[in-house]
Design a protein around this motif. Structure first.
Motif, mmCIF file in Angstrom:
data_model
loop_
_atom_site.group_PDB
_atom_site.id
_atom_site.type_symbol
_atom_site.label_atom_id
_atom_site.label_comp_id
_atom_site.label_asym_id
_atom_site.label_seq_id
_atom_site.Cartn_x
_atom_site.Cartn_y
_atom_site.Cartn_z
ATOM 1 N N GLN A 6 0.839 -1.201 0.000
ATOM 2 C CA GLN A 6 0.000 0.000 0.000
ATOM 3 C C GLN A 6 0.877 1.257 0.000
ATOM 4 O OE1 GLN A 6 -2.224 -1.040 3.509
ATOM 5 N NE2 GLN A 6 -4.087 -1.451 2.318
ATOM 6 N N MET A 7 1.969 1.207 0.740
ATOM 7 C CA MET A 7 2.866 2.369 0.760
ATOM 8 C C MET A 7 3.476 2.598 -0.618
ATOM 9 S SD MET A 7 4.738 2.346 4.475
ATOM 10 C CE MET A 7 5.281 0.655 4.443
ATOM 11 N N ILE A 8 3.840 1.525 -1.314
ATOM 12 C CA ILE A 8 4.425 1.645 -2.658
ATOM 13 C C ILE A 8 3.422 2.297 -3.600
ATOM 14 C CG2 ILE A 8 5.354 0.368 -4.639
ATOM 15 C CD1 ILE A 8 7.177 0.535 -2.080
ATOM 16 N N GLU A 9 2.165 1.939 -3.473
ATOM 17 C CA GLU A 9 1.128 2.514 -4.332
ATOM 18 C C GLU A 9 0.976 4.019 -4.109
ATOM 19 O OE1 GLU A 9 -2.509 0.341 -3.947
ATOM 20 O OE2 GLU A 9 -1.549 -1.552 -4.488
ATOM 21 N N ASN A 10 1.343 4.513 -2.942
ATOM 22 C CA ASN A 10 1.214 5.932 -2.621
ATOM 23 C C ASN A 10 2.461 6.754 -2.938
ATOM 24 O OD1 ASN A 10 -1.465 5.806 -1.628
ATOM 25 N ND2 ASN A 10 -0.703 4.912 0.266
ATOM 26 N N ILE A 11 3.500 6.103 -3.449
ATOM 27 C CA ILE A 11 4.725 6.834 -3.798
ATOM 28 C C ILE A 11 4.504 7.570 -5.119
ATOM 29 C CG2 ILE A 11 7.140 6.580 -4.524
ATOM 30 C CD1 ILE A 11 7.424 4.330 -2.527
ATOM 31 N N THR A 12 4.749 8.849 -5.091
ATOM 32 C CA THR A 12 4.654 9.662 -6.306
ATOM 33 C C THR A 12 5.992 9.600 -7.036
ATOM 34 O OG1 THR A 12 5.466 11.654 -5.211
ATOM 35 C CG2 THR A 12 3.065 11.265 -5.155
ATOM 36 N N PRO A 13 6.028 9.995 -8.308
ATOM 37 C CA PRO A 13 7.316 10.037 -9.010
ATOM 38 C C PRO A 13 8.347 10.925 -8.293
ATOM 39 C CG PRO A 13 5.529 10.173 -10.589
ATOM 40 C CD PRO A 13 4.905 10.272 -9.217
ATOM 41 N N GLU A 14 7.890 11.991 -7.640
ATOM 42 C CA GLU A 14 8.808 12.883 -6.924
ATOM 43 C C GLU A 14 9.403 12.178 -5.701
ATOM 44 O OE1 GLU A 14 5.593 13.785 -7.808
ATOM 45 O OE2 GLU A 14 6.242 14.926 -9.574
ATOM 46 N N ILE A 15 8.572 11.460 -4.962
ATOM 47 C CA ILE A 15 9.061 10.717 -3.800
ATOM 48 C C ILE A 15 10.009 9.610 -4.253
ATOM 49 C CG2 ILE A 15 8.385 9.160 -1.916
ATOM 50 C CD1 ILE A 15 5.786 10.817 -1.698
ATOM 51 N N TYR A 16 9.641 8.922 -5.331
ATOM 52 C CA TYR A 16 10.512 7.873 -5.895
ATOM 53 C C TYR A 16 11.887 8.443 -6.205
ATOM 54 C CZ TYR A 16 12.730 5.499 -9.812
ATOM 55 O OH TYR A 16 13.651 4.940 -10.652
ATOM 56 N N GLN A 17 11.923 9.574 -6.889
ATOM 57 C CA GLN A 17 13.204 10.173 -7.268
ATOM 58 C C GLN A 17 14.005 10.567 -6.035
ATOM 59 O OE1 GLN A 17 14.399 10.176 -10.525
ATOM 60 N NE2 GLN A 17 16.236 10.550 -9.344
ATOM 61 N N SER A 18 13.335 11.082 -5.021
ATOM 62 C CA SER A 18 13.999 11.455 -3.779
ATOM 63 C C SER A 18 14.600 10.233 -3.086
ATOM 64 C CB SER A 18 13.004 12.156 -2.855
ATOM 65 O OG SER A 18 13.607 12.489 -1.636
ATOM 66 N N LEU A 19 13.845 9.138 -3.027
ATOM 67 C CA LEU A 19 14.347 7.909 -2.432
ATOM 68 C C LEU A 19 15.531 7.355 -3.213
ATOM 69 C CD1 LEU A 19 11.028 6.031 -1.562
ATOM 70 C CD2 LEU A 19 12.711 6.908 0.070
ATOM 71 N N LYS A 20 15.410 7.376 -4.533
ATOM 72 C CA LYS A 20 16.480 6.849 -5.387
ATOM 73 C C LYS A 20 17.764 7.661 -5.199
ATOM 74 C CE LYS A 20 17.531 5.499 -10.096
ATOM 75 N NZ LYS A 20 17.120 5.465 -11.480
ATOM 76 N N THR A 21 17.644 8.970 -5.171
ATOM 77 C CA THR A 21 18.809 9.837 -4.970
ATOM 78 C C THR A 21 19.417 9.602 -3.592
ATOM 79 O OG1 THR A 21 17.911 11.502 -6.465
ATOM 80 C CG2 THR A 21 19.599 12.232 -4.917
ATOM 81 N N ALA A 22 18.578 9.451 -2.581
ATOM 82 C CA ALA A 22 19.076 9.200 -1.221
ATOM 83 C C ALA A 22 19.870 7.901 -1.160
ATOM 84 C CB ALA A 22 17.915 9.169 -0.238
ATOM 85 N N VAL A 23 19.370 6.860 -1.813
ATOM 86 C CA VAL A 23 20.085 5.584 -1.831
ATOM 87 C C VAL A 23 21.409 5.724 -2.580
ATOM 88 C CG1 VAL A 23 20.015 3.205 -2.706
ATOM 89 C CG2 VAL A 23 18.008 4.175 -1.579
ATOM 90 N N GLU A 24 21.384 6.414 -3.713
ATOM 91 C CA GLU A 24 22.604 6.595 -4.510
ATOM 92 C C GLU A 24 23.676 7.357 -3.747
ATOM 93 O OE1 GLU A 24 21.025 8.576 -7.930
ATOM 94 O OE2 GLU A 24 20.454 6.717 -8.930
ATOM 95 N N LEU A 25 23.268 8.410 -3.040
ATOM 96 C CA LEU A 25 24.231 9.267 -2.340
ATOM 97 C C LEU A 25 24.510 8.816 -0.911
ATOM 98 C CD1 LEU A 25 22.965 12.777 -3.507
ATOM 99 C CD2 LEU A 25 24.811 11.390 -4.480
ATOM 100 N N GLY A 26 23.607 8.019 -0.343
ATOM 101 C CA GLY A 26 23.766 7.578 1.028
ATOM 102 C C GLY A 26 23.364 8.630 2.045
#
Length: 86
Positions: A6-26
């Motif tokens: 359910q949480m995945i379904e609520n992720i917007t493209p902006e939140i996705y990009q923020s999470l992806k950048t956070a993982v990439e940069l640590g």
């Protein structure tokens, strides 16, 4: 309480990009470092979101169907040369 799905379904493209950048940069956008648990959960969320929203060739970890370079490059056998003296 929401499930992971359910949480995945609520992720917007902006939140996705923020999470992806956070993982990439640590680290988060405010500079705070991600904990090990945050990295793991964020990466799981990124991968799950991509599976629902992106074509396979745009997902994290995608490798085009290609042959391993070591299979296509002949390797010289230096141990058993035919012209060696026994």
């Amino acid at each position: 309480m929401s499930t992971f799905a359910q949480m995945i379904e609520n992720i917007t493209p902006e939140i996705y990009q923020s999470l992806k950048t956070a993982v990439e940069l640590g680290k988060w956008s405010d500079g705070r470092r991600l904990t090990t648990e945050q990295k793991e959960l964020s990466l799981q969320a990124v991968i799950a979101w991509e599976m629902q929203n992106l074509p396979e060739d745009q997902r994290t970890g995608y490798m085009n169907a290609q042959e391993c370079a070591s299979k296509s490059t002949p390797i010289e056998n230096i141990l058993f040369k035919s012209d060696s003296v026994h």
